[in-house]
Design a protein around this motif. Structure first.
Motif, PDB file in Angstrom:
ATOM      1  N   GLY A 143       0.804  -1.221   0.000  1.00  0.00           N
ATOM      2  CA  GLY A 143       0.000   0.000   0.000  1.00  0.00           C
ATOM      3  C   GLY A 143       0.834   1.266   0.000  1.00  0.00           C
ATOM      4  O   GLY A 143       1.945   1.308   0.543  1.00  0.00           O
ATOM      5  N   GLY A 144       0.297   2.312  -0.577  1.00  0.00           N
ATOM      6  CA  GLY A 144       0.975   3.603  -0.572  1.00  0.00           C
ATOM      7  C   GLY A 144       0.393   4.509   0.501  1.00  0.00           C
ATOM      8  O   GLY A 144      -0.129   4.041   1.507  1.00  0.00           O
ATOM      9  N   GLU A 145       0.489   5.827   0.263  1.00  0.00           N
ATOM     10  CA  GLU A 145       0.008   6.799   1.252  1.00  0.00           C
ATOM     11  C   GLU A 145      -0.851   7.831   0.540  1.00  0.00           C
ATOM     12  O   GLU A 145      -0.704   8.042  -0.660  1.00  0.00           O
ATOM     13  CB  GLU A 145       1.213   7.505   1.901  1.00  0.00           C
ATOM     14  N   THR A 155      -2.471  14.330  -2.497  1.00  0.00           N
ATOM     15  CA  THR A 155      -1.320  13.634  -3.075  1.00  0.00           C
ATOM     16  C   THR A 155      -1.369  12.203  -2.603  1.00  0.00           C
ATOM     17  O   THR A 155      -1.576  11.934  -1.419  1.00  0.00           O
ATOM     18  CB  THR A 155      -0.003  14.312  -2.648  1.00  0.00           C
ATOM     19  N   ARG A 156      -1.228  11.293  -3.549  1.00  0.00           N
ATOM     20  CA  ARG A 156      -1.177   9.878  -3.172  1.00  0.00           C
ATOM     21  C   ARG A 156       0.061   9.249  -3.778  1.00  0.00           C
ATOM     22  O   ARG A 156       0.548   9.670  -4.833  1.00  0.00           O
ATOM     23  CB  ARG A 156      -2.455   9.140  -3.569  1.00  0.00           C
ATOM     24  N   SER A 157       0.574   8.269  -3.083  1.00  0.00           N
ATOM     25  CA  SER A 157       1.795   7.623  -3.578  1.00  0.00           C
ATOM     26  C   SER A 157       1.508   6.153  -3.852  1.00  0.00           C
ATOM     27  O   SER A 157       0.752   5.501  -3.118  1.00  0.00           O
ATOM     28  CB  SER A 157       2.917   7.753  -2.543  1.00  0.00           C
ATOM     29  N   TYR A 158       2.096   5.668  -4.919  1.00  0.00           N
ATOM     30  CA  TYR A 158       1.965   4.260  -5.321  1.00  0.00           C
ATOM     31  C   TYR A 158       3.350   3.653  -5.431  1.00  0.00           C
ATOM     32  O   TYR A 158       4.292   4.344  -5.799  1.00  0.00           O
ATOM     33  CB  TYR A 158       1.372   4.139  -6.726  1.00  0.00           C
ATOM     34  N   LEU A 182      13.440 -13.543  -5.433  1.00  0.00           N
ATOM     35  CA  LEU A 182      12.384 -13.929  -6.376  1.00  0.00           C
ATOM     36  C   LEU A 182      10.965 -13.630  -5.883  1.00  0.00           C
ATOM     37  O   LEU A 182      10.210 -12.957  -6.594  1.00  0.00           O
ATOM     38  CB  LEU A 182      12.551 -15.412  -6.728  1.00  0.00           C
ATOM     39  N   PRO A 183      10.570 -14.063  -4.679  1.00  0.00           N
ATOM     40  CA  PRO A 183       9.167 -13.862  -4.318  1.00  0.00           C
ATOM     41  C   PRO A 183       8.802 -12.395  -4.195  1.00  0.00           C
ATOM     42  O   PRO A 183       7.689 -11.997  -4.567  1.00  0.00           O
ATOM     43  CB  PRO A 183       9.034 -14.583  -2.964  1.00  0.00           C
ATOM     44  N   ILE A 184       9.733 -11.589  -3.707  1.00  0.00           N
ATOM     45  CA  ILE A 184       9.407 -10.166  -3.520  1.00  0.00           C
ATOM     46  C   ILE A 184       9.370  -9.474  -4.885  1.00  0.00           C
ATOM     47  O   ILE A 184       8.498  -8.660  -5.170  1.00  0.00           O
ATOM     48  CB  ILE A 184      10.430  -9.493  -2.585  1.00  0.00           C
ATOM     49  N   ALA A 185      10.325  -9.846  -5.740  1.00  0.00           N
ATOM     50  CA  ALA A 185      10.373  -9.219  -7.069  1.00  0.00           C
ATOM     51  C   ALA A 185       9.092  -9.502  -7.851  1.00  0.00           C
ATOM     52  O   ALA A 185       8.519  -8.596  -8.454  1.00  0.00           O
ATOM     53  CB  ALA A 185      11.594  -9.724  -7.836  1.00  0.00           C
ATOM     54  N   ILE A 186       8.635 -10.735  -7.830  1.00  0.00           N
ATOM     55  CA  ILE A 186       7.445 -11.028  -8.655  1.00  0.00           C
ATOM     56  C   ILE A 186       6.152 -10.604  -7.944  1.00  0.00           C
ATOM     57  O   ILE A 186       5.206 -10.192  -8.595  1.00  0.00           O
ATOM     58  CB  ILE A 186       7.397 -12.497  -9.149  1.00  0.00           C
ATOM     59  N   ALA A 187       6.139 -10.667  -6.632  1.00  0.00           N
ATOM     60  CA  ALA A 187       4.934 -10.207  -5.926  1.00  0.00           C
ATOM     61  C   ALA A 187       4.668  -8.746  -6.229  1.00  0.00           C
ATOM     62  O   ALA A 187       3.514  -8.314  -6.331  1.00  0.00           O
ATOM     63  CB  ALA A 187       5.102 -10.388  -4.415  1.00  0.00           C
ATOM     64  N   THR A 188       5.738  -7.967  -6.402  1.00  0.00           N
ATOM     65  CA  THR A 188       5.569  -6.532  -6.651  1.00  0.00           C
ATOM     66  C   THR A 188       5.352  -6.240  -8.134  1.00  0.00           C
ATOM     67  O   THR A 188       5.302  -5.079  -8.525  1.00  0.00           O
ATOM     68  CB  THR A 188       6.789  -5.753  -6.121  1.00  0.00           C
ATOM     69  N   THR A 495      10.573  -1.665  -6.037  1.00  0.00           N
ATOM     70  CA  THR A 495       9.474  -0.800  -6.487  1.00  0.00           C
ATOM     71  C   THR A 495       9.948   0.642  -6.623  1.00  0.00           C
ATOM     72  O   THR A 495      10.907   1.063  -5.978  1.00  0.00           O
ATOM     73  CB  THR A 495       8.286  -0.832  -5.486  1.00  0.00           C
ATOM     74  N   GLN A 496       9.244   1.341  -7.465  1.00  0.00           N
ATOM     75  CA  GLN A 496       9.518   2.764  -7.689  1.00  0.00           C
ATOM     76  C   GLN A 496       8.293   3.537  -7.196  1.00  0.00           C
ATOM     77  O   GLN A 496       7.170   3.227  -7.580  1.00  0.00           O
ATOM     78  CB  GLN A 496       9.731   2.983  -9.196  1.00  0.00           C
ATOM     79  N   TRP A 497       8.539   4.518  -6.347  1.00  0.00           N
ATOM     80  CA  TRP A 497       7.400   5.331  -5.896  1.00  0.00           C
ATOM     81  C   TRP A 497       6.902   6.205  -7.040  1.00  0.00           C
ATOM     82  O   TRP A 497       7.692   6.749  -7.817  1.00  0.00           O
ATOM     83  CB  TRP A 497       7.826   6.265  -4.758  1.00  0.00           C
ATOM     84  N   LYS A 498       5.603   6.332  -7.110  1.00  0.00           N
ATOM     85  CA  LYS A 498       5.014   7.366  -7.967  1.00  0.00           C
ATOM     86  C   LYS A 498       4.070   8.168  -7.081  1.00  0.00           C
ATOM     87  O   LYS A 498       3.254   7.593  -6.357  1.00  0.00           O
ATOM     88  CB  LYS A 498       4.239   6.728  -9.122  1.00  0.00           C
TER      89      LYS A 498
END
Ligand code: NAD
Length: 520
Positions: A143-145, A155-158, A182-188, A495-498
């Protein structure tokens, strides 16, 4: 899904599935959810470290094969990133349960190729499995903020996936370390290319097969083999956004520089010289048994192995008790009952280990337990080095300066806790440090004063569980500023924040006149 248990695994080639063995067996690449035989002209031998017999050949993948893996990941990314998070979670649940179901199968491959005891190999899988289980909580972790920053404006962040990410892995934990990523990379929502160690490829192939069986779409997880050229290709590929590396300083520093220069994110966990400070007020038996297990277990081929003991004050008198405990460790092939430690991974590792022991002798230290020239009966060709304890070690000696990565404990002596902390902090590495004491105040002073990233208090191998991150320090990581593996840092890495700022003027939208207009 329940039926997968009954299906023979394509990746389970040896031992126990002899109809699959070609002569010699060749390891495939895994691209687009298929095992693809390599057309390479160059192959590397993988040996059983207990016998040095060849168990499989690993290709130095061709350029076309590496390109195929990248294209496959590129094609898969748009679909995978937009797959609902609940679907991705379901796939992870299945993947995780397949690993749990097949711990023994994975462990067989690990013991066969890496040499560690079967119990240690199961532990290797279990630690990776725990990361998978934690990654199943992705629906709440990702989840973001959101904040209303002004009237009608929020403003919301993803967190968005990066794209194609790569993991380059070492030989010593063939299941755990790929599963740190692996699990974190593909889960995201990323697509993941795995380059296992060319010395231990088997577990990675089985993990890839579990991805397929769990419903991971083609291209989301690919496995390519090879050595330096394969790595260089991946480091240079503009399609690849991030590199997760675990291995030696020599390779890691180079990989960090080259990948960073190419604009990629890099997380790099490197070598170690993990110290323990043994205080004379410690519970002697508990401490010595723990130190011996952490120094000699897995033949010292753990990045968190205790390889240097700093004996404080009267604790220096306990060395003979430590020798007595260590001498009881049984060296033997990983599948044999009663083996406490297996062989080193290769004849080169054995030679290097023996050379460093000899250098200690030449520089004036004392080899009070010598593991050279020993072998379990019936295995004359294995890479054997037994538990070795060296006393009278000084910081300038090679055996202290270099990571030995074998079952060797070097012992240094100091008079005070402060001297122990200073000595440990002056070592360039900073993976782990452990204190054995009965005093809370001593433990607290150690914990605050020590510069290692992972501190143990009466706990010999303080590897954090996956709700935390693996937090090496100093020369044990590349200077990436907290780009740690797994846990919250792992999620951040992949992950990259947007942030999106939106303005929807509500104005008179609620006025009677406006509402009438809208309804027309
Ligand atoms: P290694 O550096 O030799 O190999 C690791 C990976 O890098 C392999 O996949 C290999 O193919 C690749 N590689 C090696 N040299 C390369 C080069 N010059 N160019 C491009 N790619 C290259 O490491 P290893 O011997 O497999 O593993 C043992 C090392 O890993 C030890 O130093 C140990 O401390 C470290 N390690 C660290 C951690 C940690 O979390 N800090 C965990 C496990 C192992």
């Amino acid at each position: 899904f329940a039926n997968t248990k009954m299906q023979p695994l394509q990746s389970r080639c040896y031992p126990g599935n002899h109809d699959k063995i070609q002569s010699p067996h060749k390891t495939d690449n895994f691209i687009d959810n298929e095992f693809i035989p390599s057309s390479s002209q160059e192959w590397l031998e993988v040996h059983d470290p207990a016998t040095n017999e060849v168990v499989t050949l690993v290709p130095k993948s061709t350029k076309a094969e590496l390109e195929a893996a990248i294209h496959s990941a590129q094609a898969a990314f748009p679909g995978w990133r937009s797959t609902s998070i609940l679907r991705r979670q379901q796939v992870l649940f299945k993947f995780t349960s397949l690993i749990r179901e097949h711990i023994d199968d994975l462990a067989v491959l690990i013991t066969t190729e890496q040499g560690k005891t079967f119990a240690d190999a199961k532990g290797d899988v279990l630690r990776g499995l725990q990361v998978c289980e934690t990654a199943c909580g992705i629906t709440t972790q990702l989840g973001g903020e959101v904040l209303e920053v002004a009237k009608d404006m929020e403003t919301r962040s993803y967190r968005e996936p990066l794209g194609i990410v790569v993991a380059i892995c070492p030989f010593n934990f063939p299941a755990m370390i790929p599963l740190w990523s692996l699990p974190i990379a593909i889960a995201t929502g990323n697509c993941f290319i795995l380059k296992p160690s060319e010395r231990t490829p088997g577990a990675a192939m089985m993990i890839a097969e579990f991805c397929k069986l769990a419903g991971v779409p083609p291209g989301v997880v690919n496995v390519v083999h090879g050595a330096h050229d394969t790595v260089n290709f991946l480091l240079d590929g503009p399609e690849i956004k991030a590199i997760s590396f675990v291995g030696s300083n020599k390779a890691g520093d180079y990989i960090y520089r080259r990948a960073s220069a190419n604009g990629k994110r890099v997380q790099a966990n490197l070598g170690a010289k993990n110290h323990t400070a043994l205080l004379p007020d410690a519970d002697k038996k508990q401490a010595l048994v723990a130190i011996a297990g952490a120094a000699f277990g897995a033949a010292g081929q753990r990045c968190m192995a205790l390889s240097a003991a700093v004996l404080v004050g009267k604790a220096r008198e306990w060395v003979s008790d430590l020798v007595e405990i260590a001498a009881k460790f049984r060296m033997g092939p990983g599948f044999a009952d009663g083996s406490d430690l297996g062989p080193l991974v290769s004849p080169q590792s054995r030679k290097r280990c023996e050379e460093l022991i000899a250098s200690a002798e030449a520089e004036g230290a004392n080899i009070i337990l010598d593991g050279r020239n020993q072998m379990p009966s019936g295995f004359p060709n294995g890479n054997w080095v037994g538990p070795t304890i060296i006393t009278g070690v000084k910081p300038h000696m090679r055996c202290y300066q270099e990571e030995i990565f074998g079952p060797v404990l070097v012992c240094l002596e100091v008079d005070t806790l402060g001297q122990a902390i200073d000595l440990i902090n002056s070592n360039p590495y900073g993976n782990g440090a452990v204190v054995f004491t009965r005093s809370g105040a001593v433990a607290s002073a150690f914990q605050r004063g020590i510069e290692a990233g992972q501190v143990g208090i009466n706990s010999p191998i303080p590897v954090p569980l996956p709700m935390f991150s693996f937090t090496g320090n100093k020369a044990s990581v590349s200077a990436t500023g907290g780009a740690n593996f797994y846990g919250k840092d792992g999620l951040r890495f992949y992950t990259q924040w947007k942030t999106v700022t939106s303005l929807w003027k509500t104005g008179d939208v609620l006025s009677e006149e406006k509402q009438v207009t809208m309804s027309l």
